[in-house]
Design a protein around this motif. Structure first.
Motif, PDB file in Angstrom:
ATOM      1  N   HIS A   1       5.618   5.075   2.212  1.00 23.12           N
ATOM      2  CA  HIS A   1       5.324   6.476   1.958  1.00 23.12           C
ATOM      3  C   HIS A   1       5.757   6.851   0.548  1.00 23.12           C
ATOM      4  O   HIS A   1       6.823   6.448   0.093  1.00 23.12           O
ATOM      5  CB  HIS A   1       6.064   7.357   2.979  1.00 23.12           C
ATOM      6  N   VAL A   2       4.888   7.592  -0.144  1.00 20.92           N
ATOM      7  CA  VAL A   2       5.217   8.160  -1.457  1.00 20.92           C
ATOM      8  C   VAL A   2       4.759   9.610  -1.453  1.00 20.92           C
ATOM      9  O   VAL A   2       3.872  10.000  -0.697  1.00 20.92           O
ATOM     10  CB  VAL A   2       4.539   7.405  -2.627  1.00 20.92           C
ATOM     11  N   ASN A   3       5.370  10.398  -2.292  1.00 21.13           N
ATOM     12  CA  ASN A   3       4.935  11.785  -2.423  1.00 21.13           C
ATOM     13  C   ASN A   3       3.552  11.835  -3.048  1.00 21.13           C
ATOM     14  O   ASN A   3       3.204  10.989  -3.873  1.00 21.13           O
ATOM     15  CB  ASN A   3       5.907  12.574  -3.299  1.00 21.13           C
ATOM     16  N   ARG A   4       2.773  12.819  -2.649  1.00 23.69           N
ATOM     17  CA  ARG A   4       1.417  12.960  -3.189  1.00 23.69           C
ATOM     18  C   ARG A   4       1.444  13.065  -4.711  1.00 23.69           C
ATOM     19  O   ARG A   4       0.567  12.549  -5.395  1.00 23.69           O
ATOM     20  CB  ARG A   4       0.745  14.190  -2.588  1.00 23.69           C
ATOM     21  N   SER A   5       2.456  13.708  -5.243  1.00 23.76           N
ATOM     22  CA  SER A   5       2.544  13.875  -6.696  1.00 23.76           C
ATOM     23  C   SER A   5       2.701  12.539  -7.416  1.00 23.76           C
ATOM     24  O   SER A   5       2.454  12.444  -8.616  1.00 23.76           O
ATOM     25  CB  SER A   5       3.700  14.806  -7.054  1.00 23.76           C
ATOM     26  N   SER A   6       3.075  11.493  -6.690  1.00 24.09           N
ATOM     27  CA  SER A   6       3.231  10.170  -7.298  1.00 24.09           C
ATOM     28  C   SER A   6       1.898   9.500  -7.590  1.00 24.09           C
ATOM     29  O   SER A   6       1.838   8.569  -8.383  1.00 24.09           O
ATOM     30  CB  SER A   6       4.046   9.250  -6.388  1.00 24.09           C
ATOM     31  N   ASN A   7       0.841   9.945  -6.927  1.00 20.22           N
ATOM     32  CA  ASN A   7      -0.459   9.329  -7.148  1.00 20.22           C
ATOM     33  C   ASN A   7      -1.575  10.339  -6.961  1.00 20.22           C
ATOM     34  O   ASN A   7      -2.376  10.251  -6.035  1.00 20.22           O
ATOM     35  CB  ASN A   7      -0.642   8.126  -6.235  1.00 20.22           C
ATOM     36  N   VAL A   8      -1.627  11.291  -7.840  1.00 20.85           N
ATOM     37  CA  VAL A   8      -2.617  12.363  -7.778  1.00 20.85           C
ATOM     38  C   VAL A   8      -4.035  11.812  -7.869  1.00 20.85           C
ATOM     39  O   VAL A   8      -4.935  12.273  -7.170  1.00 20.85           O
ATOM     40  CB  VAL A   8      -2.356  13.399  -8.892  1.00 20.85           C
ATOM     41  N   SER A   9      -4.250  10.800  -8.693  1.00 14.48           N
ATOM     42  CA  SER A   9      -5.599  10.252  -8.881  1.00 14.48           C
ATOM     43  C   SER A   9      -6.178   9.716  -7.577  1.00 14.48           C
ATOM     44  O   SER A   9      -7.345   9.960  -7.262  1.00 14.48           O
ATOM     45  CB  SER A   9      -5.581   9.142  -9.934  1.00 14.48           C
ATOM     46  N   VAL A  10      -5.377   9.001  -6.826  1.00 16.03           N
ATOM     47  CA  VAL A  10      -5.850   8.457  -5.550  1.00 16.03           C
ATOM     48  C   VAL A  10      -6.163   9.589  -4.575  1.00 16.03           C
ATOM     49  O   VAL A  10      -7.174   9.553  -3.868  1.00 16.03           O
ATOM     50  CB  VAL A  10      -4.815   7.488  -4.943  1.00 16.03           C
TER      51      VAL A  10
ATOM     52  N   MET B   1       0.850  -1.163   0.000  1.00 14.08           N
ATOM     53  CA  MET B   1       0.000   0.000   0.000  1.00 14.08           C
ATOM     54  C   MET B   1       0.894   1.223   0.000  1.00 14.08           C
ATOM     55  O   MET B   1       1.908   1.255   0.684  1.00 14.08           O
ATOM     56  CB  MET B   1      -0.894  -0.009   1.239  1.00 14.08           C
ATOM     57  N   GLU B   2       0.515   2.205  -0.783  1.00 22.01           N
ATOM     58  CA  GLU B   2       1.252   3.462  -0.806  1.00 22.01           C
ATOM     59  C   GLU B   2       0.350   4.573  -0.282  1.00 22.01           C
ATOM     60  O   GLU B   2      -0.839   4.607  -0.587  1.00 22.01           O
ATOM     61  CB  GLU B   2       1.692   3.810  -2.226  1.00 22.01           C
ATOM     62  N   THR B   3       0.924   5.449   0.495  1.00 21.58           N
ATOM     63  CA  THR B   3       0.190   6.590   1.030  1.00 21.58           C
ATOM     64  C   THR B   3       1.117   7.787   1.124  1.00 21.58           C
ATOM     65  O   THR B   3       2.327   7.632   1.279  1.00 21.58           O
ATOM     66  CB  THR B   3      -0.422   6.285   2.417  1.00 21.58           C
ATOM     67  N   ASP B   4       0.518   8.961   1.034  1.00 21.45           N
ATOM     68  CA  ASP B   4       1.323  10.168   1.196  1.00 21.45           C
ATOM     69  C   ASP B   4       1.335  10.644   2.645  1.00 21.45           C
ATOM     70  O   ASP B   4       1.888  11.675   2.960  1.00 21.45           O
ATOM     71  CB  ASP B   4       0.857  11.279   0.250  1.00 21.45           C
ATOM     72  N   CYS B   5       0.731   9.857   3.520  1.00 22.62           N
ATOM     73  CA  CYS B   5       0.689  10.211   4.946  1.00 22.62           C
ATOM     74  C   CYS B   5       1.807   9.468   5.688  1.00 22.62           C
ATOM     75  O   CYS B   5       1.658   8.307   6.080  1.00 22.62           O
ATOM     76  CB  CYS B   5      -0.673   9.866   5.536  1.00 22.62           C
ATOM     77  N   LEU B   6       2.900  10.163   5.883  1.00 22.77           N
ATOM     78  CA  LEU B   6       4.055   9.550   6.545  1.00 22.77           C
ATOM     79  C   LEU B   6       3.727   9.135   7.976  1.00 22.77           C
ATOM     80  O   LEU B   6       4.226   8.124   8.469  1.00 22.77           O
ATOM     81  CB  LEU B   6       5.241  10.518   6.517  1.00 22.77           C
ATOM     82  N   GLU B   7       2.857   9.881   8.634  1.00 21.87           N
ATOM     83  CA  GLU B   7       2.470   9.544  10.011  1.00 21.87           C
ATOM     84  C   GLU B   7       1.815   8.163  10.079  1.00 21.87           C
ATOM     85  O   GLU B   7       2.127   7.364  10.966  1.00 21.87           O
ATOM     86  CB  GLU B   7       1.518  10.599  10.578  1.00 21.87           C
ATOM     87  N   ILE B   8       0.937   7.866   9.140  1.00 23.48           N
ATOM     88  CA  ILE B   8       0.280   6.551   9.105  1.00 23.48           C
ATOM     89  C   ILE B   8       1.318   5.454   8.908  1.00 23.48           C
ATOM     90  O   ILE B   8       1.296   4.424   9.589  1.00 23.48           O
ATOM     91  CB  ILE B   8      -0.775   6.499   7.983  1.00 23.48           C
TER      92      ILE B   8
END
Length: 90
Positions: A43-52, A1-8
């Motif tokens: 963690h991934v940058n938000r720009s890596s998955n704008v659609s999600v 799973m990839e998320t832009d929320c590093l805290e999670i």
């Protein structure tokens, strides 16, 4: 799973989140992923998955709706834009 929320990501990996406001979400995640033979979160940058990100943002505005019969128009636009950007990477 990839998320832009590093805290999670950090809380999920350390497993000590009982005092976090994210605890209910993390507990539900643990329950859901128990049915998978393998699960990883990163963690991934938000720009890596704008659609999600756009889908999640849009979903927060809904009360009861699903996208099985019709897809939001913004999603197709975002996916096409993402595909056009990725074709230049190769």
């Amino acid at each position: 799973m990839e998320t832009d929320c590093l805290e999670i990501v950090n809380l999920y990996k350390i497993r000590h989140y009982s005092l976090s406001v994210m605890a209910p979400l993390l507990l539900e995640m643990r329950e859901l992923v128990s049915s998978f033979s393998f699960f990883d979160i990163q963690h991934v940058n938000r720009s890596s998955n704008v659609s999600v990100h756009l889908c999640a943002k849009f979903a927060c505005t809904l009360t009861t709706e699903n996208w099985t019969d019709s897809r939001p128009s913004f999603l197709l636009t975002s996916l096409l834009a993402n595909d056009a950007r990725s074709s230049f990477v190769e």
